[in-house]
Design an enzyme around this catalytic site. Structure first.
Site, PDB file in Angstrom:
ATOM      1  CG  ASP A  24      50.885  -6.268  58.684  1.00 59.52           C
ATOM      2  OD1 ASP A  24      49.878  -5.616  59.283  1.00 59.52           O
ATOM      3  OD2 ASP A  24      50.983  -6.046  57.334  1.00 59.52           O
TER       4      ASP A  24
ATOM      5  CG  ASN B 181      56.274  -0.143  48.238  1.00 58.77           C
ATOM      6  OD1 ASN B 181      55.200  -0.770  48.573  1.00 58.77           O
ATOM      7  ND2 ASN B 181      57.203   0.107  49.197  1.00 58.77           N
TER       8      ASN B 181
ATOM      9  CG  HIS C  75      53.857  -2.812  50.951  1.00 60.41           C
ATOM     10  ND1 HIS C  75      54.239  -1.318  50.981  1.00 60.41           N
ATOM     11  CD2 HIS C  75      52.933  -2.933  51.862  1.00 60.41           C
ATOM     12  CE1 HIS C  75      53.249  -0.720  51.963  1.00 60.41           C
ATOM     13  NE2 HIS C  75      52.441  -1.832  52.329  1.00 60.41           N
TER      14      HIS C  75
ATOM     15  CD  GLU D  27      57.961  -1.919  52.435  1.00 63.54           C
ATOM     16  OE1 GLU D  27      57.644  -1.742  51.453  1.00 63.54           O
ATOM     17  OE2 GLU D  27      57.709  -1.161  53.446  1.00 63.54           O
TER      18      GLU D  27
END
Length: 261
Positions: A67, A136, A138, A143
């Site tokens: 990313d 979380n 990811h 996400e």
């Protein structure tokens, strides 16, 4: 899915490096998928140590990053291109032309995402994809609620992710809100996946990824559908795994299986 529970972060990196080097050595034209963040750092330094000791050879190795922030040029030290340059390209002695990062500065981001997908395919895919996991759940910047079949695209970062990443920026600086990330479908195309988890703040996410239901609310849980996933965690990150004792037992029973990662 194989799960290894280690005593500490250094052991996580050492074992990951040994397993990754083993797979890359079997590939004719090896391709490594690389992640940023603090978790993979010991893996990269351990890979470099293997090369220095003559136990691994990364000549000709190509790499693709997961990313990049939208709006940060590659020469910005906070960009993931810069991070990968320092932690991977330079440490492993790779040719910079063989290390690729998504283009977060493109005028046409959708076209840049499609070009990145094409570049991975033209490299004959990724042999080993290194992943961290967010608190979380990811992976990459996929996400919660990300499509489990998604491809490289632009994503809006969750507030929790932005807060976690704020430590890399000066106080008062704006943390980017958008990124270009490989999709979950892209990640799943890798022939092997190594998921790293360190620290108690990753315990809930790791338990959800390994033992929970497959759900877009925990993007990493899609890895349960992948045939070749190795999870390496320290004791803190593994503290909420219901099957932790079983994973420790199977690790001791595994031995040197032929062809294993």
């Amino acid at each position: 899915m194989e799960v290894i529970i280690c005593s500490d972060e250094q052991a996580v990196g050492r074992i990951a490096a040994e397993r990754i080097a083993r797979v890359l050595a079997r590939a004719k034209t090896p391709v490594l998928g690389v992640a940023t963040g603090s978790t993979p750092l010991t893996t990269y330094s351990s890979l470099a140590a293997l090369a220095q000791e003559g136990k691994a050879d990364f000549t000709g190795l190509r790499a693709f990053a997961l990313d990049e922030y939208v709006g940060l040029p590659a020469d910005d030290e906070r960009s993931y291109a810069a991070t990968i340059r320092h932690t991977v390209t330079e440490q492993l002695g790779l040719d910079p032309a063989d290390v690729h990062t998504p283009d977060g500065m493109a005028d046409d981001l959708d076209a840049a995402c499609a070009d990145y997908e094409k570049a991975i395919q033209e490299a004959d895919g990724v042999d080993v994809q290194i992943l961290g996991i967010g608190a979380n759940g990811h992976i990459g910047f996929n996400e919660p609620t990300s499509s489990l079949s998604s491809r490289t695209r632009v994503k809006t970062l969750a507030e929790r992710t932005k807060a976690d990443n704020a430590r890399f920026f000066e106080e008062g600086e704006k943390v980017p809100s958008h990124c270009v990330t490989q999709g979950l479908g892209t990640i799943m195309d890798a022939r092997n996946v190594v998921l790293l988890a360190v620290g108690a703040n990753k315990a809930d996410a790791l338990a959800g990824a390994v033992e929970g239901p497959v759900s877009a609310m925990c993007p990493a849980s899609v890895l349960q559908f992948h045939p070749h996933v190795l999870v390496i965690a320290d004791e803190a990150a593994a503290s909420k795994l219901a099957m932790a004792d079983y994973f420790r037992w199977t690790d001791g029973q595994r031995g040197d299986l032929s062809g294993a990662m």
